[in-house]
Each structure stands twice: as C-alpha cells, then as structure tokens.
Write an enzyme that holds these catalytic residues in place. Sequence first.
Site, PDB file in Angstrom:
ATOM      1  CG  HIS A 139      -1.803 -43.605  -2.175  1.00  0.00           C
ATOM      2  ND1 HIS A 139      -2.808 -44.134  -2.960  1.00  0.00           N
ATOM      3  CD2 HIS A 139      -0.640 -44.003  -2.738  1.00  0.00           C
ATOM      4  CE1 HIS A 139      -2.255 -44.835  -3.935  1.00  0.00           C
ATOM      5  NE2 HIS A 139      -0.951 -44.775  -3.824  1.00  0.00           N
TER       6      HIS A 139
ATOM      7  NE  ARG B  57       9.888 -47.026 -14.027  1.00  0.00           N
ATOM      8  CZ  ARG B  57       9.217 -46.420 -13.060  1.00  0.00           C
ATOM      9  NH1 ARG B  57       9.777 -45.428 -12.384  1.00  0.00           N
ATOM     10  NH2 ARG B  57       8.004 -46.783 -12.768  1.00  0.00           N
TER      11      ARG B  57
ATOM     12  CE  LYS C 221      -3.729  -0.549   2.421  1.00  0.00           C
ATOM     13  NZ  LYS C 221      -4.287  -0.841   3.748  1.00  0.00           N
TER      14      LYS C 221
ATOM     15  NE  ARG D 240      -5.762  -4.244  -4.004  1.00  0.00           N
ATOM     16  CZ  ARG D 240      -6.351  -4.561  -2.871  1.00  0.00           C
ATOM     17  NH1 ARG D 240      -5.631  -4.785  -1.800  1.00  0.00           N
ATOM     18  NH2 ARG D 240      -7.650  -4.644  -2.787  1.00  0.00           N
TER      19      ARG D 240
ATOM     20  CB  CYS E 104      10.169 -38.997 -15.295  1.00  0.00           C
ATOM     21  SG  CYS E 104      11.222 -40.176 -14.456  1.00  0.00           S
TER      22      CYS E 104
ATOM     23  CE1 TYR F  69      12.719 -36.242 -20.111  1.00  0.00           C
ATOM     24  CE2 TYR F  69      14.809 -36.061 -21.293  1.00  0.00           C
ATOM     25  CZ  TYR F  69      13.929 -36.807 -20.517  1.00  0.00           C
ATOM     26  OH  TYR F  69      14.248 -38.073 -20.160  1.00  0.00           O
TER      27      TYR F  69
ATOM     28  CB  SER G  63      15.142 -39.847 -16.586  1.00  0.00           C
ATOM     29  OG  SER G  63      13.902 -39.308 -16.215  1.00  0.00           O
TER      30      SER G  63
ATOM     31  CG  MET H 136      -5.291  -3.124  13.325  1.00  0.00           C
ATOM     32  SD  MET H 136      -4.476  -1.684  13.979  1.00  0.00           S
ATOM     33  CE  MET H 136      -4.448  -0.658  12.521  1.00  0.00           C
TER      34      MET H 136
ATOM     35  NE  ARG I 194       4.851 -44.341 -12.977  1.00  0.00           N
ATOM     36  CZ  ARG I 194       4.363 -43.146 -13.338  1.00  0.00           C
ATOM     37  NH1 ARG I 194       3.549 -43.049 -14.382  1.00  0.00           N
ATOM     38  NH2 ARG I 194       4.682 -42.066 -12.648  1.00  0.00           N
TER      39      ARG I 194
ATOM     40  N   GLY J 225      14.458 -39.170 -11.192  1.00  0.00           N
ATOM     41  CA  GLY J 225      13.185 -39.635 -10.635  1.00  0.00           C
ATOM     42  C   GLY J 225      13.001 -38.954  -9.300  1.00  0.00           C
TER      43      GLY J 225
ATOM     44  CG  ASN K  80       7.559 -38.859  -7.720  1.00  0.00           C
ATOM     45  OD1 ASN K  80       7.589 -37.640  -7.636  1.00  0.00           O
ATOM     46  ND2 ASN K  80       6.680 -39.515  -8.444  1.00  0.00           N
TER      47      ASN K  80
ATOM     48  NE  ARG L   5      -5.125   3.500   3.982  1.00  0.00           N
ATOM     49  CZ  ARG L   5      -5.201   3.851   2.689  1.00  0.00           C
ATOM     50  NH1 ARG L   5      -4.639   4.951   2.239  1.00  0.00           N
ATOM     51  NH2 ARG L   5      -5.828   3.059   1.844  1.00  0.00           N
TER      52      ARG L   5
ATOM     53  CD  GLU M 132      14.477 -44.396  -9.377  1.00  0.00           C
ATOM     54  OE1 GLU M 132      13.360 -43.946  -9.088  1.00  0.00           O
ATOM     55  OE2 GLU M 132      14.647 -45.373 -10.117  1.00  0.00           O
TER      56      GLU M 132
ATOM     57  N   GLY N 247      -6.449 -10.957   8.417  1.00  0.00           N
ATOM     58  CA  GLY N 247      -6.052 -11.409   9.746  1.00  0.00           C
ATOM     59  C   GLY N 247      -5.182 -10.393  10.447  1.00  0.00           C
TER      60      GLY N 247
HETATM   61  P1  ADP Z   1      -7.714  -2.097   3.339  1.00  0.00           P
HETATM   62  O1  ADP Z   1      -6.334  -2.571   3.240  1.00  0.00           O
HETATM   63  O2  ADP Z   1      -8.597  -2.965   4.143  1.00  0.00           O
HETATM   64  O3  ADP Z   1      -8.284  -1.708   2.013  1.00  0.00           O
HETATM   65  P2  ADP Z   1      -7.261   0.701   3.784  1.00  0.00           P
HETATM   66  O4  ADP Z   1      -6.068   1.132   4.525  1.00  0.00           O
HETATM   67  O5  ADP Z   1      -7.237   0.843   2.324  1.00  0.00           O
HETATM   68  O6  ADP Z   1      -7.632  -0.773   4.226  1.00  0.00           O
HETATM   69  O7  ADP Z   1      -8.466   1.519   4.358  1.00  0.00           O
HETATM   70  C1  ADP Z   1      -9.779   1.170   4.102  1.00  0.00           C
HETATM   71  C2  ADP Z   1     -10.582   2.358   3.703  1.00  0.00           C
HETATM   72  O8  ADP Z   1     -10.447   3.390   4.645  1.00  0.00           O
HETATM   73  C3  ADP Z   1     -10.144   2.991   2.409  1.00  0.00           C
HETATM   74  O9  ADP Z   1     -10.689   2.330   1.307  1.00  0.00           O
HETATM   75  C4  ADP Z   1     -10.731   4.378   2.524  1.00  0.00           C
HETATM   76  O10 ADP Z   1     -12.078   4.363   2.152  1.00  0.00           O
HETATM   77  C5  ADP Z   1     -10.592   4.647   3.999  1.00  0.00           C
HETATM   78  N1  ADP Z   1      -9.421   5.487   4.218  1.00  0.00           N
HETATM   79  C6  ADP Z   1      -8.161   5.115   4.416  1.00  0.00           C
HETATM   80  N2  ADP Z   1      -7.356   6.188   4.526  1.00  0.00           N
HETATM   81  C7  ADP Z   1      -8.130   7.268   4.383  1.00  0.00           C
HETATM   82  C8  ADP Z   1      -7.899   8.680   4.364  1.00  0.00           C
HETATM   83  N3  ADP Z   1      -6.677   9.177   4.509  1.00  0.00           N
HETATM   84  N4  ADP Z   1      -8.946   9.479   4.194  1.00  0.00           N
HETATM   85  C9  ADP Z   1     -10.183   8.965   4.015  1.00  0.00           C
HETATM   86  N5  ADP Z   1     -10.474   7.687   4.010  1.00  0.00           N
HETATM   87  C10 ADP Z   1      -9.468   6.826   4.190  1.00  0.00           C
HETATM   88 MG    MG Z   2      -7.868  -0.472   0.839  1.00  0.00          MG
HETATM   89 MG    MG Z   3      11.400 -44.564  -8.939  1.00  0.00          MG
END
Ligand code: ADP
Ligand code: MG
Ligand code: MG
Length: 897
Positions: free
Chosen positions: A451, A635, A22, A335, A857, A877, A789, A102, A580, A791, A793, A91, A770, A100
């Site tokens: 398996h 083989r 980001k 992105r 192989c 190959y 060759s 923050m 085989r 092998g 595995n 962020r 092998e 997972g």
């Molecule tokens: P995620 O990785 O979950 O997309 P972000 O860091 O992009 O999290 O934040 C989620 C949302 O929070 C963004 O899509 C945007 O709508 C809002 N946000 C983040 N930074 C700002 C900012 N500087 N001003 C306004 N909104 C923001």
């Molecule tokens: Mg985002």
């Molecule tokens: Mg073998």
Amino acid sequence: MSQYVHMFSEGDRDQKDLLGGKGANLAEMVKLGLPVPPGFTITTEACRAYLTEGRVPPEVRVEVTQRLRDVEDLIGRTLGDSEEPLLLSVRSGAKFSMPGMMETVLNVGLNDDTVQSLASFAGDERFAWDSYRRLIQMFGKTVLDIDSERFSDVLDTHKQEAGVEADVDLTADHLKAVVAEFKQIVLDETGNPFPQTPRRQVDMAIEAVFRSWNTERAQLYRRRERIADDLGTAVNVQAMVFGNLGDTSGTGVCFTRDPSSGHSGVYGDYLPNAQGEDVVAGIRNTLALTDLEDRDPAAYRELRTAMRRLETHYRDLCDIEFTIERGKLWMLQTRVGKRTAGAAFRIATQLVDEALITMDEALERVTGEQLGQLLFPQFDREAERTLIATGMGASPGAAVGAVAFDNASAEAKQAEGSSVILVRRETSPEDLPGMIAAAGILTARGGKTSHAAVVARGMGKCAVVGAEDLVVDVAAKEIRVGEHVVREGDTLAIDGKTGEVFLGDVHVVDSPVMTYISQGVEAAVTIADDDETRELIEAVDRVLQHADARRRLRVRANADTGEDAKRARDRGAEGIGLCRTEHQFLGDRRQQIERVVLAEADEEREAALAELLPAQVEDFVDLLTAMDGLPTTIRLIDPPLHEFLPDLTDLTVEVALADERGESGPEVERTRALRDAVRAIHESNPMLGLRGVRLGLKIPGLFGLQIRAIAEAVVRLREEGKDPQPEIMVPLIGSNRELVIVRRQAEEIIAEVAEANNQSIEIPIGCMIELPRAALTANRIAQTADFFSFGTNDLTQTTWGFSRDDVETAFFPKYLENGVLTISPFETLDAIGVGELVRIGVEKGRSTKADLKTGVCGEHGGDPESIHFFHDAGLDYVSCSPFRVPVARLEAGRAVV
Ligand code: ADP
Ligand code: MG
Ligand code: MG
C-alpha cells in the site's frame, strides 16, 4: 526446411529476433564492409527447437559443417589443422543482452597438438599456451560447469611461485604447467578428459549456450525485465583474431560519444597484449584510447573511421569491442550503447543538430521513465550522512523530515510548516491523511507493491518500504535500530531510489530538470551551475515541446486542492481529471458528517449539511481559481461511509466502559447512538458496498450539497471575472438509471442557483467507468453522461475480483514468481483484460454519442506503457498525479511517433 545457420554476410541488423542482437549487428558490420572476422550465426529458432525437443536438431550439425568450411575457405586455415589451425570463438547472443547466460568461449579448436602448430606458425610459444589455458578455463567454467575458482587458484599459485604479479608475466613453461593442471581439474571434476577433438568442442559449446537460456539466473532476469521465456538465444561462431600476440596487438572497447554527457569524442580503453575480457576484468591497468594514437597511428585512424561510420549508420551512440592483431584492426561487436537518463536527452538533441535524426526520432530515443528519473529531488552527494538501515526503494526521491507515527502528528507537524517522514510498520488506507501530509514514507514491512509503495508512487512521494531492521513501536512512539533510538520529532532522511535511511538531516536539492519544469527554461538555465546542466535543460525542453506539439492525448492531473492544482498547472497540466472531494469531509468537518448520518429527520440532516456548504464553496473556489479557464473534473464523494465515521470497535469499547462505570448523560447517549448507527451500516466488504453513487442515492443531500457548492463557486468566480470550467463526475456507476437520478437532481440544483443569480450555468455531468457492468452497458450510460472517465484502479479490482489493499501481501509475490502476473496490474494496465473493457466502453459510448469525451484517471494515467494503450484506445485525455504530468506529456507524444 528452414535454415538454422547463417553466415554473417547473409544477415542484417533488423534480424535481431532470429540472429540475436550480437549476430544481427555483426552481420550489419560485415554489410558495411568493416573488418569482421568471418563467422556464422546459429539462429534462435534452432535454440527454440533445442528447448522443445531436448536435443540440438541434427540439421544444425550438418549446416554447421557447411558454414565451417566456408569460414575455413575465407580465412585459409582449417579447424584442427596440424600446420595452420583455425581457432574459433563461440559466443552467445540473445535478442536482449542477458546476464546469467553463458558468455563466450574463446580459442575453441586448441588441443595438445594444435597448440604446438599455433606456437610455430605464430612464432610465439608463450602466446599459444596462454591461449590454450584460456580455452580450458573458459570451457571448463561455462560448458562443463566447473567452479571457476579452481582454475584461478592454480593461476595464482603459479604467479606466486614465479614471483610475478600479472598473467602476462608467466612464461611459456609456466603456462604449460598450468595447462597440465587445468586438464587434471577437468578430469577430476567431470570424469572425462578435456575434449581433444576440435569439432566436439564446437558442438559442446553450442549446446551449452542453448542450455544456458534456462539457467535459474537467466530465468530470474527475464522475469524481472519482462522478457519472454520462449525467445531463445542465438550462437555466434567466429574465427579468432588475437590481441595477445605481443605489444603490437591488443584489445579494447570504445564509445562513439560519451555515454554520460553525450559529447562526441574518443572514449574508450585499450589493453596491449591481451585477449577477451581482460579489459573489463581489471586485471591490468588499461590505457586511454587516445594513447593508441601514439602506439599505432594507422590502426587508430582506421578505428576512428569505423566509429564514425557506425555512428552515422546507426545514427546513435554505438559501443564497440575491437581487437588489434599485429597492427591489423578487427571489429568484434557493436551495438547502440546504454546511457544515463540525462545523456539520452542530450544525445537525442545533439543528433538532431548534427542532422542525423529528426525531432520525431529524438522523441523515440528517450522514455518517460528517464524523464521521471530526472525529476526526483536529490540528496546532496557531498553531504555527510549516517546510514542506519536499508530497505527497498519503492518510490524515488529524497526526503528529510521529522518523524511522525500517526495522522494526527503528521498533520500537526505539517501545519507548523515542518517536513514530515511518516513511519509505520506498514500503511493502510487509514493512514492516507498522514501520507498526504508527509514528505516521505518509511515502513518496516511490505514490498514494492505494498500500500505504502503504490500510494506513494501515485503521489510522486518518496518512499522506502520493508526496512526490516527497524523496530517500529508506534505505541511507544519510537523506532529502535541497532544502538539507535529514533523518537517522534527526530529527523530522518530517506532515499526512495536506493532505499537508504539516514539519521539526521541530509541536504536535499531540487533536480535541475524539476526546476525547469516548474519555473521554465530561463529560470532553470540561470540557476544551473555548469554547462552540462544547461545543455540538459535545453535538451529536455526541446524534446518535451516536440512531444506537446505531436500528442493527441491531452494531459490532466489528479489534484484535490487549489495548491495541488496550481502545481499541476505549472507542470503543464491542461485540466484536472480527478478532484477527490473526500478530504473535504475529514478533520473538523467529521462532526457534521456524523450528524448527517445520525439525523433522524430530514430537516436535521439538511441543517447539518447546510453547515458544510460555505466551507465546500471555498474549497471549489480555490480549486477552480487555480484551474481558471481549464476543465476541472470534480468527483462527488466516493469512499465507503465508514471511512468518515469512528471505528466500530472503538465506539463499542467506549460505550461498554461507560456502562461499566455507570456513566450517563448526553455525551454517552450520543456515543451510543453513533455506535448503533455505525453498526447499522457496518459492511464486511466495504469496497463493494455503500460507496460512490450508492451513498449519494442512499443519503440524499450529500451529492446535492456538493453540486450546490460547485454551482455557487461558479457564480462567485464569474463575479470576479473568472472563467471556471467544472465538470461533475459521479463515481461507481453500474447502471444508467443511477446516473439519470443524480443528473436530474444536479440539473435542478444548478438551475436553481442559476436562477437565483440570474445567470445561465451549464456544467457537464459525466461518470466514472470503473465497474465491468458500466463498460458493458456504456451505450446506455452514454445517453445520460456528457463524458466518461475510466477509473482503472477500481476497474482493475472489480475485473480481477481482488482488492488492491490485500493482494500485495496475500499472493502477488507468488503470482509474480510463477508468472501469472509479470507486473502488478495496478502499476501497468492489464491491456488484455481490463484494457478490453476500456476499449468496449469507449466504443459503446461513442456508438451512442459520437463526440463523447473520454479520459482516464488513476495511477495508470501516469504509466508509460498504459499511456500508449490509452492513445491507441482513442481516449481524449489521461489524468495523473501532478508529479507525473511531464512524463505523461512525453509519453503521449511518443505514442504518436
Ligand atoms: P559479451 O557478450 O560478454 O560481450 P562477447 O561474445 O562479446 O561476450 O565476447 C567477449 C569478448 O571476447 C569480446 O569482447 C572479445 O574481446 C572476445 N572475443 C569474442 N570473439 C572473438 C574473436 N572472434 N576473436 C577474438 N576475440 C574475441
Ligand atoms: Mg561483447
Ligand atoms: Mg474508484
């Protein structure tokens, strides 16, 4: 001293390691001159320091102060100011986006005072209190770890009391009350009041982001995705802009082209008067992006320009998050966007056509995995179906067939021409014939490396494993599940991607890309029923052709029969890397093998072997016909002998029963003799026992028979004007001397056949590498071998010293959990260990014979990551299952660019 904090204007997109995805992309947008709210990134290095030292390095605080002042200067507002307070978003942003961890805290800097100033300078009291309640809610959840339901319950109660549906309908007074209750929740849950000092809020949020790197969910995700644990995450601190400042404000997401079709156009959602995640949270109905054009043509035009710039700059599909504050556009994130497998191919070729990327780059934009997904047959989605259980999708595809519980019935049904689903509690190598006969495999036990799963993937066959609700009663020949009883011969349909098991028939269709692979572009395009599919086929064709033109690695297939070989050839295989021959000794031919083993005199043995010869010649004629003109590595027989003989326990029981009943006669004597013979060769560890070349040397005549059959097949085919190109491969060589003996025998037989037919026959003779010893002594073995060759595995089994058939249940799960393994070494080559032996083998082999042909192989030959390794190791190959051939062609091309 290293710098821990960078202004957005200091970085660029190539610094993902340091700034996270980001942060790097925010910096890039600033560089492009796009409107990005000012801010800075705290580096992953700071996070790593935090993780090792257990506290945020003090330099970080100092640098944050400096950069904060810069932001304040740029924007003309100050954190905590009583007139025009600066608010911030904090962020998280690792190199790879990671659920997972923050997420984001918005509106940092609000407290009981600044909320008033915000209200007056924005001229909107409701907006200010809405922002404040959002801060406490997000901060409470992600920084203070308070259950988010506590907050949403309060909101719901207030909405009910006010008789409104949406958050936006709550008035400033409602929101003041909400804030009061939220603050109380924080006090109750943490024992401390909600922090009123803006800077303290910033510092706490930063530390929370760092801490979230190691939450259990984040760790789990990293392990599954094979992301290193020590990368750390960056933190982006950025001035807030407001999409919740009334109807001329709003927030949205968009793509520069359609992520599922690839078509360029305007794709996205927009939500007026909203902030942050409101768009994706589905709280209110969003508008299509095109509606923004009517609401705010100027902002819309500016957004379109920004989208165009980003796409031209990144030369790829971009996804974008933006906010409009009172008519002013702000870019908050971009992105390179995720896409479906089909879209990946189409976008890549579209970009080539738009002269934004080259064909080489197009090749980099797609993966073998994606191509693999496009090849699996599909259940007709319109069809009706009855779901009876769900297991693990172990090998994708869709199969429908009659249930069979054992090899015999699977083979019989297949012979009748019906499609078969082999159902077992779990499979073992003994079930191989049934698995070969089946269209799909279903087990009640076992995981993704069981398996059944491994073998099915190798065969490109659909498999569902570990469907634990199924009670598989092989003896009674029935499956019980809930109220259903499924008997032998009943129809089941299994989806190897989703793990679903359906009762009865579900219509299956070849994927359009599969049709293209086996029948060519024109046929596939003609059958295709819409433009999107036609575009897809043409895109795959262009990319694959380019891969073929670029790759150095040849791609062969593992195929045992003429039929398989033909299929492989249709898919672009340039030879057979492994045929085989063991299946040629099963079925009816078992009895001859028993006679070979029981023979007391050489003549007797030779007579038994001679009987096998005509059938063997037919086998090779079939195979070599299908591969006419292409190299075909055959083989010699490899598995432990006992696999061709009846089970020792069965025989023992049979003899004991006969004795008890006082039975006698030639039949009983034969069984007794067989029992004694089987007992004599019984091994406690057959995998390391009498197999491969050892078997060939111990029972002379066995290899001889096969070699003669190959030579005679050559003669036959030449008479038909064909060009057979067999190569003889000797398995399980550990010493050059073994190969010397086999080679001498082979040369004699070939010369004999040649002479008898007045021809000159030259058949390359090589061996499998092998065993570690073979790799380590490859310079010696290369004196005798025409080719190697690998092998991989067996080489993996013998290098690690574990048996593939047992490890899955025994300890792989534990090893994957504690990180000793990140992926099964049978799936992706262990480059560090087993790969080192491959490198040594190639190098030493070529030191003796510079032009030694080398290949691989085994399952790894079709695995993308392993293919790149083999390319780098200089092999000539790879050989993989016919099904994986297109994938290997693509990846071999990708390994070059
Ligand atoms: P995620 O990785 O979950 O997309 P972000 O860091 O992009 O999290 O934040 C989620 C949302 O929070 C963004 O899509 C945007 O709508 C809002 N946000 C983040 N930074 C700002 C900012 N500087 N001003 C306004 N909104 C923001
Ligand atoms: Mg985002
Ligand atoms: Mg073998």
